[in-house]
Scaffold this active site. Structure first.
Site: not given
Ligand SMILES: NC(=O)C1=CN([C@@H]2O[C@H](COP(=O)(O)OP(=O)(O)OC[C@H]3O[C@@H](n4cnc5c(N)ncnc54)[C@H](OP(=O)(O)O)[C@@H]3O)[C@@H](O)[C@H]2O)C=CC1
Ligand SMILES: CC(C)(CO)C(=O)C(=O)O
Length: 311
Positions: A7, A9, A12, A186, A194, A259
């Site tokens: 992964g 993206g 990563g 988190k 987010n 994200s």
């Protein structure tokens, strides 16, 4: 260390670059064919805080093309893609690498342990950030840190090596005493930053400048506190609020669009069901209502439906 980033993206890729620069043998693994092709052809382009680009030659592969073994697999897919990535990497996992994930959301351990013995799994959280600009190109801002722990500490002997490897790459890792508490902490942060930044179309610094950010924050975290208590998970709404406030400065994550905001902008599904949606569902099961989290999850799903309807 021989490391696969499964992964590759935004996150990563950022981790892959740092780990390779520190002398590790890193392979980026991703199903996005244009991204894999762009990295192999041109290197990975990283746009930094000052707007300058740097190019890093890296090796990228589709999961089905991986034939080598690794000491460590770092899973950085979206939560919803994790099961498929682990299925695709079945042969790699058969060689017993340690498997680490720092992906957001609650429930990742349950997914990983369907494919990997608990004795090989390390989980944690990170406030490093990154954004995808396009195939083979990321944009990075600010700094971060990592908190991690083995799922079965008594049978996992090389957490120290993993932490040293991450720290040698400047990733600021430290062991968590209570990993479930770290994951919920988190998730609390993500369920505020987010979700609101996505609904309000703002970055983290702009959210922190709102006069009512505390009221919005407390609506989410007071319910997290009540559901965590019923689920016997250690959670402190005030500690999460302090961590959130620490993200507002440009030196940390003030300039970052979370994200989930990036997913919405790219018309891709978000991780809301593993954040506010997870706590709303668990609260319902435990008889502890979490109506603000439930409605926020519905608002994000409505926004997903509206943006994709326009495609
Ligand atoms: N971004 C951030 O700042 C942070 C993210 N996280 C967490 O880390 C995990 C990974 O997140 P992140 O790196 O942001 O994820 P990305 O969206 O950047 O990448 C995840 C995967 O999505 C697919 N993908 C993304 N964009 C496209 C596109 N335009 N076209 C086709 N495929 C695409 C790729 O996989 P595929 O093609 O196989 O679908 C990619 O590997 C998540 O759990 C996230 O919540 C945690 C801290 C900070
Ligand atoms: C960087 C951070 C902490 C911001 O919420 C994050 O986890 C994300 O973007 O998903």
């Amino acid at each position: 260390m021989k490391i696969a980033i499964a992964g590759a993206g935004a996150m990563g890729s950022r981790f892959g670059v740092k780990l390779q620069a520190a002398g590790n043998d890193v392979t980026l693994i991703d199903n996005w064919t244009d991204h894999v092709a762009a990295i192999n052809a041109n290197g990975l382009i990283v746009t930094r805080d000052d707007g300058k680009d740097q190019v890093y030659p890296m090796t990228a592969l589709a999961p089905n093309d991986v034939t080598t073994t690794f000491d460590l697999v770092i899973l950085f897919t979206k939560t919803m893609q994790m099961d498929q990535m682990l299925t695709d990497l079945h042969d790699v996992l058969a060689n017993h690498p340690a498997v680490l994930t720092l992906a957001n959301g609650i429930g990742n351990v349950e997914t990983i342990e369907k494919h990997v013995p608990r004795s090989q799994i390390v989980v944690g959280t990170t406030v490093w950030s990154s954004g995808l600009v396009g195939p083979g190109h990321i944009k990075v801002t600010g700094t971060g840190s990592i908190s991690l722990q083995a799922v079965a500490p008594a049978s996992f002997s090389n957490l120290g090596d993993i932490i040293s490897t991450l720290n040698a790459a400047g990733l600021k890792a430290s062991p968590a005493d209570d990993v479930m508490a770290a994951i919920w902490k988190k998730a609390g942060l993500n369920s505020v930053l987010n979700t609101y930044c996505t609904l309000l179309d703002c970055n983290i610094g702009e959210f922190g400048a709102l006069p009512n950010w505390r009221e919005l924050n407390d609506a989410v975290l007071d319910e997290f506190q009540a559901v965590a208590a019923a689920a016997k998970i250690t959670f402190s709404a005030s500690a999460v609020t302090t961590l959130i406030a620490a993200q507002f400065s440009p030196e940390t994550n003030g300039g970052h669009y979370p994200s989930m905001h990036q997913d919405m902008a790219n018309h891709r599904p978000t991780e809301i069901d593993f954040l506010n949606g997870y706590v709303a569902r668990l609260g319902k099961q435990l008889g502890v209502p979490a109506p603000h989290n439930a409605i926020l999850a519905q608002l994000i799903h409505s926004q997903e439906a509206l943006v994709t309807a326009k495609d």
